[in-house]
Motif scaffolding. Structure first.
Motif, PDB file in Angstrom:
ATOM      1  N   LYS B 140     -53.169 -27.743  25.156  1.00 34.72           N
ATOM      2  CA  LYS B 140     -53.955 -27.136  24.442  1.00 34.72           C
ATOM      3  C   LYS B 140     -54.262 -27.602  22.871  1.00 34.72           C
ATOM      4  O   LYS B 140     -55.477 -27.712  22.661  1.00 34.72           O
ATOM      5  CB  LYS B 140     -53.337 -25.492  24.065  1.00 34.72           C
ATOM      6  N   LEU B 141     -53.236 -28.271  22.096  1.00 30.86           N
ATOM      7  CA  LEU B 141     -53.393 -28.752  21.136  1.00 30.86           C
ATOM      8  C   LEU B 141     -54.129 -30.197  21.060  1.00 30.86           C
ATOM      9  O   LEU B 141     -54.995 -30.608  20.222  1.00 30.86           O
ATOM     10  CB  LEU B 141     -52.222 -29.231  20.426  1.00 30.86           C
ATOM     11  N   PHE B 142     -53.547 -30.993  22.079  1.00 28.64           N
ATOM     12  CA  PHE B 142     -53.937 -32.303  21.962  1.00 28.64           C
ATOM     13  C   PHE B 142     -54.819 -32.905  23.085  1.00 28.64           C
ATOM     14  O   PHE B 142     -55.692 -34.130  23.168  1.00 28.64           O
ATOM     15  CB  PHE B 142     -52.589 -33.278  22.120  1.00 28.64           C
ATOM     16  N   HIS B 143     -55.106 -32.310  24.094  1.00 29.29           N
ATOM     17  CA  HIS B 143     -55.869 -32.732  25.419  1.00 29.29           C
ATOM     18  C   HIS B 143     -57.108 -32.822  25.006  1.00 29.29           C
ATOM     19  O   HIS B 143     -57.949 -33.794  25.767  1.00 29.29           O
ATOM     20  CB  HIS B 143     -55.702 -31.955  26.612  1.00 29.29           C
ATOM     21  N   ASP B 144     -58.145 -32.205  23.986  1.00 34.71           N
ATOM     22  CA  ASP B 144     -59.149 -32.233  23.690  1.00 34.71           C
ATOM     23  C   ASP B 144     -59.636 -33.240  22.634  1.00 34.71           C
ATOM     24  O   ASP B 144     -60.632 -33.433  22.311  1.00 34.71           O
ATOM     25  CB  ASP B 144     -59.516 -30.808  23.217  1.00 34.71           C
ATOM     26  N   LEU B 145     -58.445 -33.992  22.284  1.00 28.26           N
ATOM     27  CA  LEU B 145     -58.921 -34.903  21.140  1.00 28.26           C
ATOM     28  C   LEU B 145     -59.378 -36.319  21.883  1.00 28.26           C
ATOM     29  O   LEU B 145     -59.102 -36.415  22.802  1.00 28.26           O
ATOM     30  CB  LEU B 145     -57.360 -35.277  20.389  1.00 28.26           C
ATOM     31  N   PRO B 146     -60.191 -36.714  20.989  1.00 25.05           N
ATOM     32  CA  PRO B 146     -60.797 -38.289  21.584  1.00 25.05           C
ATOM     33  C   PRO B 146     -59.477 -39.082  21.665  1.00 25.05           C
ATOM     34  O   PRO B 146     -58.441 -39.106  20.874  1.00 25.05           O
ATOM     35  CB  PRO B 146     -61.817 -38.550  20.431  1.00 25.05           C
ATOM     36  N   VAL B 147     -59.835 -40.211  22.668  1.00 26.27           N
ATOM     37  CA  VAL B 147     -58.720 -41.181  22.917  1.00 26.27           C
ATOM     38  C   VAL B 147     -58.580 -41.905  21.605  1.00 26.27           C
ATOM     39  O   VAL B 147     -57.263 -42.596  21.576  1.00 26.27           O
ATOM     40  CB  VAL B 147     -59.013 -42.130  24.014  1.00 26.27           C
ATOM     41  N   ALA B 148     -59.034 -41.938  20.603  1.00 30.08           N
ATOM     42  CA  ALA B 148     -59.120 -42.591  19.386  1.00 30.08           C
ATOM     43  C   ALA B 148     -57.792 -42.041  18.794  1.00 30.08           C
ATOM     44  O   ALA B 148     -57.087 -42.800  18.121  1.00 30.08           O
ATOM     45  CB  ALA B 148     -60.016 -42.623  18.639  1.00 30.08           C
ATOM     46  N   ALA B 149     -57.485 -40.940  19.116  1.00 28.01           N
ATOM     47  CA  ALA B 149     -56.267 -40.207  18.512  1.00 28.01           C
ATOM     48  C   ALA B 149     -54.935 -40.941  18.882  1.00 28.01           C
ATOM     49  O   ALA B 149     -54.091 -40.551  18.437  1.00 28.01           O
ATOM     50  CB  ALA B 149     -56.344 -38.881  18.751  1.00 28.01           C
ATOM     51  N   LEU B 150     -54.940 -41.872  19.958  1.00 26.03           N
ATOM     52  CA  LEU B 150     -53.869 -42.507  20.353  1.00 26.03           C
ATOM     53  C   LEU B 150     -53.674 -43.457  19.398  1.00 26.03           C
ATOM     54  O   LEU B 150     -52.592 -44.301  19.421  1.00 26.03           O
ATOM     55  CB  LEU B 150     -53.996 -42.901  21.627  1.00 26.03           C
ATOM     56  N   GLY B 151     -54.577 -44.074  18.484  1.00 25.28           N
ATOM     57  CA  GLY B 151     -54.195 -44.937  17.549  1.00 25.28           C
ATOM     58  C   GLY B 151     -54.541 -46.483  18.335  1.00 25.28           C
ATOM     59  O   GLY B 151     -53.636 -47.365  17.880  1.00 25.28           O
ATOM     60  N   LEU B 152     -55.201 -46.705  19.511  1.00 20.13           N
ATOM     61  CA  LEU B 152     -55.089 -47.727  19.977  1.00 20.13           C
ATOM     62  C   LEU B 152     -56.033 -48.668  19.403  1.00 20.13           C
ATOM     63  O   LEU B 152     -56.912 -48.527  18.434  1.00 20.13           O
ATOM     64  CB  LEU B 152     -55.502 -47.737  21.569  1.00 20.13           C
ATOM     65  N   ASP B 153     -56.188 -50.167  19.922  1.00 22.69           N
ATOM     66  CA  ASP B 153     -57.119 -51.145  19.474  1.00 22.69           C
ATOM     67  C   ASP B 153     -58.581 -50.929  19.867  1.00 22.69           C
ATOM     68  O   ASP B 153     -58.749 -49.750  20.793  1.00 22.69           O
ATOM     69  CB  ASP B 153     -56.960 -52.484  20.111  1.00 22.69           C
ATOM     70  N   GLU B 154     -59.550 -51.100  19.081  1.00 19.06           N
ATOM     71  CA  GLU B 154     -60.768 -50.917  19.430  1.00 19.06           C
ATOM     72  C   GLU B 154     -61.088 -51.160  20.903  1.00 19.06           C
ATOM     73  O   GLU B 154     -61.904 -50.831  21.572  1.00 19.06           O
ATOM     74  CB  GLU B 154     -61.789 -51.346  18.353  1.00 19.06           C
ATOM     75  N   ALA B 155     -60.507 -52.441  21.330  1.00 17.36           N
ATOM     76  CA  ALA B 155     -60.934 -52.966  22.347  1.00 17.36           C
ATOM     77  C   ALA B 155     -60.675 -52.065  23.519  1.00 17.36           C
ATOM     78  O   ALA B 155     -61.376 -51.693  24.561  1.00 17.36           O
ATOM     79  CB  ALA B 155     -60.411 -54.410  22.604  1.00 17.36           C
ATOM     80  N   ILE B 156     -59.476 -51.577  23.462  1.00 18.42           N
ATOM     81  CA  ILE B 156     -58.859 -50.776  24.477  1.00 18.42           C
ATOM     82  C   ILE B 156     -59.655 -49.533  24.674  1.00 18.42           C
ATOM     83  O   ILE B 156     -59.999 -48.729  25.725  1.00 18.42           O
ATOM     84  CB  ILE B 156     -57.359 -50.401  24.319  1.00 18.42           C
ATOM     85  N   CYS B 157     -60.030 -48.786  23.543  1.00 17.69           N
ATOM     86  CA  CYS B 157     -60.798 -47.622  23.374  1.00 17.69           C
ATOM     87  C   CYS B 157     -62.134 -47.725  24.202  1.00 17.69           C
ATOM     88  O   CYS B 157     -62.514 -46.795  24.852  1.00 17.69           O
ATOM     89  CB  CYS B 157     -60.902 -47.363  21.781  1.00 17.69           C
ATOM     90  N   ALA B 158     -62.588 -49.131  23.795  1.00 18.18           N
ATOM     91  CA  ALA B 158     -64.063 -49.178  24.423  1.00 18.18           C
ATOM     92  C   ALA B 158     -63.815 -49.433  25.811  1.00 18.18           C
ATOM     93  O   ALA B 158     -64.678 -48.874  26.665  1.00 18.18           O
ATOM     94  CB  ALA B 158     -64.460 -50.570  23.769  1.00 18.18           C
ATOM     95  N   GLY B 159     -62.835 -49.863  26.378  1.00 19.02           N
ATOM     96  CA  GLY B 159     -62.537 -49.931  27.677  1.00 19.02           C
ATOM     97  C   GLY B 159     -62.231 -48.572  28.497  1.00 19.02           C
ATOM     98  O   GLY B 159     -62.863 -48.355  29.300  1.00 19.02           O
ATOM     99  N   LEU B 160     -61.414 -47.648  27.681  1.00 17.68           N
ATOM    100  CA  LEU B 160     -61.177 -46.361  28.198  1.00 17.68           C
ATOM    101  C   LEU B 160     -62.630 -45.644  28.288  1.00 17.68           C
ATOM    102  O   LEU B 160     -62.872 -44.945  29.181  1.00 17.68           O
ATOM    103  CB  LEU B 160     -60.273 -45.736  27.273  1.00 17.68           C
ATOM    104  N   ALA B 161     -63.377 -45.741  27.253  1.00 23.82           N
ATOM    105  CA  ALA B 161     -64.780 -44.954  27.179  1.00 23.82           C
ATOM    106  C   ALA B 161     -65.662 -45.673  28.300  1.00 23.82           C
ATOM    107  O   ALA B 161     -66.259 -44.948  29.000  1.00 23.82           O
ATOM    108  CB  ALA B 161     -65.445 -45.446  25.914  1.00 23.82           C
ATOM    109  N   ARG B 162     -65.437 -46.833  28.555  1.00 20.63           N
ATOM    110  CA  ARG B 162     -66.301 -47.520  29.915  1.00 20.63           C
ATOM    111  C   ARG B 162     -65.954 -46.812  30.933  1.00 20.63           C
ATOM    112  O   ARG B 162     -66.434 -46.420  31.900  1.00 20.63           O
ATOM    113  CB  ARG B 162     -66.305 -49.001  29.810  1.00 20.63           C
ATOM    114  N   ALA B 163     -64.421 -46.496  31.217  1.00 22.44           N
ATOM    115  CA  ALA B 163     -63.992 -45.891  32.516  1.00 22.44           C
ATOM    116  C   ALA B 163     -64.382 -44.408  32.522  1.00 22.44           C
ATOM    117  O   ALA B 163     -63.811 -43.815  33.552  1.00 22.44           O
ATOM    118  CB  ALA B 163     -62.527 -46.249  32.581  1.00 22.44           C
ATOM    119  N   GLY B 164     -64.974 -43.980  31.508  1.00 22.06           N
ATOM    120  CA  GLY B 164     -65.169 -42.548  31.206  1.00 22.06           C
ATOM    121  C   GLY B 164     -64.149 -41.698  31.072  1.00 22.06           C
ATOM    122  O   GLY B 164     -63.920 -40.468  31.022  1.00 22.06           O
ATOM    123  N   LEU B 165     -63.135 -42.376  30.378  1.00 19.22           N
ATOM    124  CA  LEU B 165     -61.752 -41.508  29.809  1.00 19.22           C
ATOM    125  C   LEU B 165     -62.184 -41.284  28.263  1.00 19.22           C
ATOM    126  O   LEU B 165     -61.870 -42.198  27.541  1.00 19.22           O
ATOM    127  CB  LEU B 165     -60.521 -42.321  29.940  1.00 19.22           C
TER     128      LEU B 165
END
Lengths: 278, 492
Positions: B140-165
């Motif tokens: 409930k608390l965390f699943h709706d947060l964007p993946v950026a909330a994981l504090g990952l590198d921008e490259a990985i975030c972009a990759g995740l976004a490309r995959a629709g995650l």
């Protein structure tokens, strides 16, 4: 001043303390038990008595040095709270078999060499006699005795040592290096008996990423015997329980086991350390 | 604004600008075009870092464990602190109110794990995650947060976004292995850290003192006398804490938290461990009276004082007159006892050990009859090891407790002929050297024995924790082709 005087003095002091009903906070802290760690103090019913006989037995033949370390750590604790010198007594054969006490190592361990006197006894009888005399005199801060032949060490002899320790108000630590694993079999009048095994130290990671470096001395202690004594709470004896102890030589105390993770590893590869280590 | 990728861009906006639709990352030209009245100033990362540090100091009033989370965050470890402020909600409100009073806007989050608190603060409008959160509550608390909330590198975030995650939940509900394979194990590790499954530690700016006491004032105090009175009380409290552990204070620090957010620290040291509150307070009084600049500058008032003991040492037992007399008596008793033992056993059997300035271990110590005058004996080590004074290594003794009369020959296996031993057989038992330190190379004094081989000493610890002092005799290739190994002593 004759030794009789000091014994009389100790007795008087105790009598006064008893009348006033404050054995715990007696003058000069003679009767105040020595605190080790919270868990051990509880198991001992308040701490290690400062005027009793305590036996230290290695868990196996290879743990004799760990037992030495533990006995010396206790001696260092006693030295830290009382003036005077500690006597390290050993039978000749024990010194040959186990190695002689080595000054620089003792200094590293936290003992003040100026406050140590070493006594070598030719046989067990001479050792026990010397221990009894030293305890009775009340002069040393602690007496550590390492006996090799324990044939003569029985209820009567240990009782004599106990009485001498009580009369002088000095703690006696008997190191039974030659009887590894015999902690349960010994019968004596001693107040407490520890079985000591070596324990892996909190190792420091090495700078080059190789094998770790040994950390401060660590022991695994088992309290095999703890007698009920007047003025202290009942001991909560659980012979199967193992107390893990780490000796901090600069603080002269055992570490309390911490709940958090050790943070020291990160300091292992500082450039300065690497230089010291080369 | 700052220059990023050759363009002047906004890096931070205030509340007004945000309301007008300006966001960080916008180029200055665009922003000017949209809002011509924009007031832009150059970003000054250094000053900001300094400001953040001052804020961290300010936050030390809530907990001693404060860590920086650059460029714009602070991590507070508030384990066991919340109840002082009336629960976690109370703590959050207190922090917010205090920081707001300083004129800062803040977003904050409080959770079991540092990573989840970070995510809450930066990406969620919820602020406090209940303790022991798992399963549905977590979702409930965390699943709706964007993946950026994981504090990952921008490259990985972009990759995740490309995959629709796009949301944390997208990742958390998918099988872990493929995600780890595609986006790296780091992604999964961060997910676990967010859920509080792995332990993450924050590294506080100052390590918390072993002993500290503090006093909060409802009304900020201004008068010097009042501050000193409070200091005396604090010192008494600290003395009580220390007495319980039979310790005395060697180094003390007084922190004055001022209403305006500034924190003033005063440090004093003592030559011997202090056990009495009065003595500690006196040190501070003298220090504060020393010069004008050391004067307590209360500013708008001090509302929290904290006295911490940075270094505690075992306290030498107190002495009364009676005890001094007794001690003299005991010294006399000891001398008499040693005389008696020497007479019975012979003076060579009752000895003291004195250190000799020699490197070869068996020559580094000399025994002298205990009955001889102790003058001329050296008891303190003066070799280079101790002057190095390296705390990390001082913890483990460098010399063994017991030294064998003769070095005992052992068989040792080393990876390379001049490397540390891997395994060694001593007294017929084969041991693994699980931890090892060395070599410490000791050469024989050339003016005495030019041909004697050099020794390389190692401190070895086997798997069960038994520690030995081993050495290899002879330098491989120079002095000998096949070096001999010996055990010279054992540590406690």
């Amino acid at each position: 001043m004759s030794p009789g005087d000091s014994v009389g003095m100790a007795r008087l002091r105790r009598a006064v303390a008893e009348i006033e009903g404050r054995r715990e906070a007696g003058p000069a802290g003679v009767a105040r038990p020595l605190s080790l760690t919270r868990a051990l103090d509880k198991a001992l019913g308040g701490g290690l008595s400062a005027d009793g006989l305590h036996e230290i037995v290695p868990a196996s033949a290879l743990d004799g040095w760990a037992a030495t370390g533990f006995a010396l750590a206790l001696a260092a604790r006693f030295l830290s709270r009382r003036a005077g010198a500690a006597l390290l007594m050993a039978e000749d054969f024990a010194l040959i078999e186990m190695g002689a006490f080595y000054g620089p190592g003792l200094a590293d361990f936290g003992l003040d060499l100026a406050r140590l006197v070493f006594v070598r006894a030719p046989d067990a009888a001479a050792l026990f006699q010397a221990m009894e005399d030293a305890l009775k005199s009340g002069a040393p801060a602690a007496v550590v005795g390492e006996a090799w032949r324990l044939d003569a060490y029985d209820l009567a002899l240990s009782r004599r040592l106990v009485l001498a320790a009580r009369a002088g108000g000095v703690a006696a630590l008997l190191l039974a290096s030659s009887a590894p694993g015999a902690a349960e079999k010994l019968s004596s009048a001693a107040e407490t008996r520890f079985e000591i095994a070596a324990a892996p130290s909190a190792r420091l990671s090495s700078a080059g990423g190789g094998r770790a470096l040994p950390g401060p001395p660590a022991f695994a202690a088992r309290l095999v015997k703890a007698r009920l004594t007047a003025g202290r709470g009942p001991p909560a004896l659980d012979p199967a329980r193992i107390f893990r102890l780490t000796w901090r030589s600069e603080e002269l105390s055992f570490d309390e086991p911490t709940l958090s993770l050790p943070l020291a590893a990160a300091a292992g590869d500082r450039p300065r350390s690497a230089r010291a280590f080369r | 604004m700052a220059t990023i990728a050759n363009a002047r861009r906004l890096v931070g906006v205030d509340a007004n600008a945000a309301r007008l639709g300006l966001t960080p990352g916008l180029t200055l030209a665009d922003a000017r075009a949209r809002r011509p009245q924009l007031v832009a100033v150059d970003a000054d990362p250094e000053a900001e870092a300094k400001l953040l540090e001052r804020l961290a100091d300010f936050c030390a009033r809530f907990t001693p464990l404060v860590a920086l989370d650059p460029p714009d965050g602070l991590m507070l470890d508030v384990s066991g602190v919340a109840h002082l402020f009336g629960g976690e909600e109370g703590l959050v409100a207190e922090v917010e109110a205090r920081v707001a009073r300083l004129g800062f806007a803040l977003a904050l989050g409080l959770a079991d794990a540092p990573r989840s608190a970070w995510a809450l603060a930066r990406f969620s409008d919820k602020r406090v995650a209940p303790a022991g959160l798992c399963g549905k509550g977590f979702a409930k608390l965390f699943h709706d947060l964007p993946v950026a909330a994981l504090g990952l590198d921008e490259a990985i975030c972009a990759g995740l976004a490309r995959a629709g995650l796009k949301r944390v939940g997208d990742l958390a509900l998918r099988p872990r292995a493929p995600i780890a394979a595609r986006f790296g194990a780091e992604t999964i590790a961060r997910l676990d850290a967010l859920a509080g499954l792995t332990r993450e530690a924050i590294s506080p700016r100052f390590s918390p003192p072993d002993f500290c006491v503090e006093r909060r004032f409802v009304e900020p105090i201004l008068a010097r006398e009042a501050a000193l009175a409070a200091l005396t009380k604090l010192a008494d409290d600290l003395a009580l804490l220390l007495a319980r552990r039979e310790k005395g204070a060697r180094r003390l620090e007084l922190s004055l938290f001022r209403v305006d957010g500034a924190v003033r620290r005063v440090r004093v040291g003592a030559g011997r461990p202090l056990g009495e509150g009065k003595a500690m307070a006196r040190l501070f009084v003298e220090r504060l009276a020393g010069g004008e600049e050391e004067e307590i500058d209360a500013g708008f008032g001090v509302d929290l004082m904290r006295l911490s003991c940075l270094l505690a040492e075992p306290l030498a037992p107190k002495q009364s007159e009676w005890e001094q007399a007794e001690e003299a008596q005991r010294a006399a008793g000891l001398a008499e006892l040693l005389d008696r033992l020497s007479a019975r056993l012979g003076p060579r059997r009752v000895t003291r050990q004195a250190l000799v300035g020699a490197h070869i271990p068996e020559c580094a110590v000399a025994a002298a009859p205990a009955t001889a005058a102790p003058e001329g004996l050296r008891f303190v080590r003066h070799d280079e090891w101790d002057e190095e004074g390296d705390d990390a290594f001082a913890a483990a003794p460098r010399r063994p407790l017991r030294l064998f009369e003769r070095p005992e020959p052992i068989e040792a296996i080393a990876e390379i002929p001049d490397g540390p031993p891997l395994r060694f057989r001593w007294r017929r038992v084969l041991r693994e050297a699980a931890a090892i330190e060395g070599p410490e190379r000791l050469a024989q004094p050339w003016w005495r024995r030019a041909d004697a081989p050099t020794r390389d000493y190692f401190r070895a610890e086997d798997a069960a924790g038994r520690r030995f002092w081993l050495y290899r005799e002879g330098l491989y290739g120079r002095e000998t082709a096949k070096a001999k190994w010996f055990a010279h002593g054992a540590f406690g």
